[in-house]
Design a protein around this motif. Structure first.
Motif, short mmCIF file in Angstrom:
data_model
loop_
_atom_site.label_atom_id
_atom_site.label_comp_id
_atom_site.label_asym_id
_atom_site.label_seq_id
_atom_site.Cartn_x
_atom_site.Cartn_y
_atom_site.Cartn_z
N GLN A 1 49.27 71.86 57.33
CA GLN A 1 48.37 71.58 56.20
C GLN A 1 47.13 70.88 56.75
OE1 GLN A 1 49.33 68.85 52.65
NE2 GLN A 1 50.29 70.80 52.14
N THR A 2 45.97 71.55 56.66
CA THR A 2 44.76 71.05 57.33
C THR A 2 44.30 69.70 56.79
OG1 THR A 2 43.33 72.32 55.82
CG2 THR A 2 43.97 73.38 57.88
N ASP A 3 44.59 69.40 55.53
CA ASP A 3 44.19 68.10 54.97
C ASP A 3 44.93 66.93 55.62
OD1 ASP A 3 42.36 69.19 53.22
OD2 ASP A 3 43.77 69.35 51.56
N LYS A 4 46.00 67.21 56.36
CA LYS A 4 46.78 66.15 57.00
C LYS A 4 46.45 65.98 58.48
CE LYS A 4 50.73 66.43 53.83
NZ LYS A 4 52.19 66.65 53.69
N VAL A 5 45.54 66.82 59.02
CA VAL A 5 45.24 66.79 60.45
C VAL A 5 44.60 65.47 60.86
CG1 VAL A 5 43.76 67.79 62.25
CG2 VAL A 5 45.10 69.28 60.75
N PHE A 6 43.53 65.06 60.18
CA PHE A 6 42.84 63.82 60.53
C PHE A 6 43.75 62.60 60.38
CE2 PHE A 6 38.67 61.25 59.75
CZ PHE A 6 38.85 60.60 60.95
N PRO A 7 44.43 62.43 59.22
CA PRO A 7 45.31 61.26 59.12
C PRO A 7 46.44 61.26 60.14
CG PRO A 7 45.45 62.64 57.14
CD PRO A 7 44.31 63.13 57.94
N PHE A 8 46.97 62.44 60.47
CA PHE A 8 48.05 62.53 61.45
C PHE A 8 47.59 62.02 62.82
CE2 PHE A 8 49.95 65.00 64.94
CZ PHE A 8 51.29 64.65 64.79
N LEU A 9 46.42 62.47 63.27
CA LEU A 9 45.90 62.05 64.57
C LEU A 9 45.51 60.57 64.55
CD1 LEU A 9 43.74 65.15 65.56
CD2 LEU A 9 45.89 64.41 66.60
N ALA A 10 44.87 60.14 63.46
CA ALA A 10 44.40 58.75 63.40
C ALA A 10 45.56 57.76 63.43
CB ALA A 10 43.58 58.55 62.13
N PHE A 11 46.62 58.06 62.72
CA PHE A 11 47.76 57.14 62.65
C PHE A 11 48.67 57.21 63.87
CE2 PHE A 11 47.47 57.14 57.78
CZ PHE A 11 46.81 55.91 57.78
N ASN A 12 48.69 58.36 64.54
CA ASN A 12 49.70 58.55 65.60
C ASN A 12 49.15 58.66 67.02
OD1 ASN A 12 52.25 58.94 63.91
ND2 ASN A 12 50.89 60.45 63.00
N HIS A 13 47.83 58.93 67.18
CA HIS A 13 47.32 59.21 68.52
C HIS A 13 46.04 58.47 68.89
CE1 HIS A 13 50.22 62.47 69.36
NE2 HIS A 13 50.09 62.77 68.08
N PHE A 14 45.38 57.83 67.93
CA PHE A 14 44.09 57.20 68.24
C PHE A 14 44.19 55.71 68.54
CE2 PHE A 14 41.37 60.44 65.65
CZ PHE A 14 41.70 61.42 66.57
N GLY A 15 45.35 55.13 68.38
CA GLY A 15 45.48 53.70 68.63
C GLY A 15 45.35 52.87 67.36
N LEU A 16 45.68 51.58 67.48
CA LEU A 16 45.74 50.69 66.33
C LEU A 16 44.38 50.50 65.65
CD1 LEU A 16 47.37 48.74 64.59
CD2 LEU A 16 46.90 46.95 66.27
#
Length: 485
Positions: free
Chosen positions: A306-321
């Motif tokens: 689901q493309t609407d979840k791509v940014f939140p997924f990366l921000a919360f899990n891969h970009f750091g605190l």
């Protein structure tokens, strides 16, 4: 990010909003709620409107939609410039000359009672749908980042989100929102810039390398010239112009902010500068979208379908605190900067257009505002939960496309009414106007459904809004009864 940290960030953010509300609501009355006493600095309104216009839809859905649409959305953004020019040169002078609180009062002066109520009804419908789309995204992020871990249901998350908005807007309305929007716009832009910077650093790229990678990716195509494609340039451009006119110039929510400026000249400066900055900011978000997919490919990250979840997924899990906190503040700011003003505008329109609040005594107006504010808060909760059920059934959909598709049908009658009123001097049979405005979206839907069969494969895109407006215009012309006085 742990749920506890998310809770602390959200709580701190809303405490700041409540502080702003407490300061701006001093000495406020019902006129402050509706017009902010017409004392808002134009540059403050212009800056705040960036966040209100972009909203959580642009913040999440536009970057995600780059996967399938590339930069085609930017063609619409270029059309916005034409639309905002029309707003500044044509609509704002009209609104200021008539000294309107609700812009739909123009329709009563021009056509009559039923036209006025029809225009106000379509605003209420359009803005309820639009605000619900935007709040749906914020509730979804809060659900993923906080409430899901605590076993809180989505509908409960939605109620919490609406209650928070109600608390800081119920006292001073638009007077508070003009100031909170500036804070919210700042966090929205900060989240995008920080996300881009952190991905660049993690990939060890220079800014020039980053730009080259985005440019050479499969996502960066801007202009599309295939006439049968929904992405065709002229379809997108003129759809963008018409969307800007109806979703800003004919929308009580956005115009209510412009009408808080001290003068017409200030309001026009606001619109013209805002439109230029909006183009730049939208390009940044499209670039962010391309970079999200390039980054995931470089790192071998499996993204949500689901493309609407791509940014939140990366921000919360891969970009750091730090990036996660910035993203959380950004999505909350982006969504609430549009949703809070929408709730205020819905309250204003219903009170003024249907309950004649401007003709009541101050104490009566205050009670009326509070009650209507609560009712529309409940309506938004119901509609958002309904959207969640629809998206669960159709996970392939994205919110930005759904929002503009809905706008094509609900704003079309408003486009036709105002265009006919300003381009002609013809009076109409007012009592039949609601019938025309009901028929035009229905006919537009049928036309859109069968256009590939009837027009040799041609498919309408967001420009169905223009078609809807034209059908309304023709219907009003058929109802004409000669020259108006």
């Amino acid at each position: 990010m742990t749920p506890e940290l998310v809770f602390i960030v959200v709580l701190a953010y809303f405490l700041v909003l409540l502080l702003i509300s407490a300061i701006t609501s001093r000495g406020s009355n019902s006129q402050s709620f509706f017009t902010a006493d017409k004392q808002s600095p134009w540059y403050l309104v212009a800056y705040g409107m960036i966040g209100a216009s972009l909203s959580g839809v642009t913040f999440i859905s536009v970057p995600g939609a780059v996967l399938s649409n590339q930069f085609a959305y930017f063609q619409m953004v270029l059309g916005y410039l034409l639309g905002y020019f029309i707003i500044g040169a044509v609509l704002l002078p009209l609104y200021y000359r008539l000294n309107l609180v609700s812009i739909y009062a123009y329709l009563e002066q021009r056509f009559g009672f039923w036209s006025y109520k029809t225009g106000a009804f379509y605003f209420l419908l359009s803005r309820t749908i639009g605000a619900s789309f935007r709040l749906f995204l914020a509730a979804m992020v809060l659900q993923l980042g906080l409430f899901e871990a605590w076993g809180v249901a989505f509908w409960q998350t939605t109620i919490i989100s609406i209650v928070l908005i109600w608390i800081y807007t119920y006292r001073a309305g638009i007077k508070t929102i003009v100031w909170t929007d500036t804070l919210q716009t700042t966090f929205l832009l900060l989240a995008a810039v920080v996300s881009i910077y952190l991905m660049k650093e993690d990939l060890q790229w220079s800014y020039s390398t980053l730009a080259q990678k985005i440019d050479k990716s499969s996502f960066s195509k801007i202009f599309f010239w295939e006439t049968n494609s929904p992405k065709y340039f002229f379809k997108q451009f003129f759809a963008g112009a018409s969307i800007a006119v109806v979703m800003t110039g004919l929308d009580q929510d956005m115009m209510q902010k412009n009408l808080t400026c001290r003068s017409l000249k200030d309001a026009q400066k606001n619109v013209f500068w805002f439109s230029i900055v909006l183009v730049i900011v939208n390009f940044i978000f499209l670039s962010l979208g391309a970079l999200l997919y390039v980054y995931a490919a470089e790192k071998g990250i499996q993204l949500p379908t689901q493309t609407d979840k791509v940014f939140p997924f990366l921000a919360f899990n891969h970009f750091g605190l730090f990036a996660g906190i910035c993203f959380l503040l950004g999505i909350i700011a982006a969504t609430y900067s549009s949703a809070d003003s929408a709730l205020t505008a819905l309250t204003t329109s219903f009170c003024v257009d249907f309950l004649d609040a401007d003709k009541k005594e101050e104490a009566t107006r205050q009670r009326m505002i509070r009650r209507v504010h609560i009712v529309f808060s409940g309506v938004l909760v119901v509609v958002i939960v309904l959207f969640k059920a629809i998206q669960d059934a159709h996970p392939e959909s994205n919110v930005i496309g759904s929002l503009f598709t809905a706008a094509g049908y609900t704003y079309g009658p408003l486009l036709g009414l105002f265009t006919f009123g300003m381009l002609t001097k013809t009076a109409v049979k007012d009592r039949w106007v609601p019938l025309v405005c009901i028929a035009s979206p229905v006919l537009s839907y049928v036309l859109n459904l069968y256009s590939p069969v009837w027009f040799n494969g041609f498919k309408f895109g967001f420009e169905i809004l223009i078609v809807n407006g034209i059908i309304t215009f023709v219907g009003l012309w058929l109802l004409s009864k000669g020259k108006s006085e």
